[in-house]
Design a protein around this motif. Structure first.
Motif, short mmCIF file in Angstrom:
data_model
loop_
_atom_site.label_atom_id
_atom_site.label_comp_id
_atom_site.label_asym_id
_atom_site.label_seq_id
_atom_site.Cartn_x
_atom_site.Cartn_y
_atom_site.Cartn_z
N ALA A 36 18.69 60.62 48.44
CA ALA A 36 17.86 60.20 47.30
C ALA A 36 16.52 59.62 47.76
CB ALA A 36 18.62 59.21 46.44
N ILE A 43 13.31 55.45 48.49
CA ILE A 43 14.65 55.59 47.90
C ILE A 43 14.56 55.54 46.38
CG2 ILE A 43 16.90 54.45 47.61
CD1 ILE A 43 16.79 53.72 50.53
N ALA A 46 18.48 52.98 44.08
CA ALA A 46 19.28 52.07 44.89
C ALA A 46 20.32 51.39 44.00
CB ALA A 46 18.40 51.03 45.58
N GLN A 52 20.81 58.45 42.10
CA GLN A 52 20.71 59.04 43.43
C GLN A 52 21.09 60.51 43.38
OE1 GLN A 52 22.09 57.03 46.93
NE2 GLN A 52 21.45 55.02 46.17
N GLN A 55 18.26 62.66 42.09
CA GLN A 55 17.22 62.91 43.10
C GLN A 55 17.72 63.88 44.16
OE1 GLN A 55 13.94 61.70 43.07
NE2 GLN A 55 13.76 63.31 44.63
N LEU A 119 21.68 54.10 50.57
CA LEU A 119 22.09 55.44 50.15
C LEU A 119 23.60 55.53 50.04
CD1 LEU A 119 19.66 57.47 52.42
CD2 LEU A 119 19.47 57.08 49.94
#
Length: 131
Positions: A36, A43, A46, A52, A55, A119
């Motif tokens: 992500a 990032i 988060a 995430q 992305q 991540l």
């Protein structure tokens, strides 16, 4: 149009949300594990597994496009998660990208850590592009 085939192997229980076997003629495309990170390397999401995943799948989509492929050509996805409990959120996003009637083969593995502690997910993809 995809020329992929999804044979069901005899004696193997049907997959739930994935195929055991995907095959097809064409050019092989391997996409490195995507995390992500946005275009600037920052990032995204988060602490939010679904953000995430959005992305990650956007990154996979861009990588596939750069190779002249699409999610219709994906034969295998490998998921690496720091907590197997995030898979339901990841599947929500995955199902927006893959053909749920003929999903790619998949593997999901819980790992101790990814390269950045924020991540929670990394996904790599393999595709076969016809022609």
């Amino acid at each position: 149009m995809s020329q992929l085939s999804y044979p069901q192997p005899e004696g193997v229980a049907a997959g739930n949300g994935y195929s055991h076997v995907v095959t097809g003629p064409g050019r092989w495309v391997a996409i490195a594990g995507q995390v992500a990170l946005d275009a600037a390397g920052e990032i995204v999401g988060a602490g939010d597994p679904e953000a995430q995943a959005r992305q990650v799948f956007a990154n996979l989509d861009a990588c596939l496009s750069a190779a002249g492929a699409s999610f219709a050509d994906v034969v295998k996805l490998n998921f690496y998660v720091t907590d197997i409990g995030v898979l339901p959120a990841v599947r929500v996003v995955r199902d927006q990208y893959v053909d749920t009637a003929n999903p790619p083969a998949s593997t999901a593995v819980q790992v101790v850590a990814l390269f950045r502690p924020e991540l929670v997910l990394e996904v790599e993809a393999y595709a076969v592009v016809a022609g």
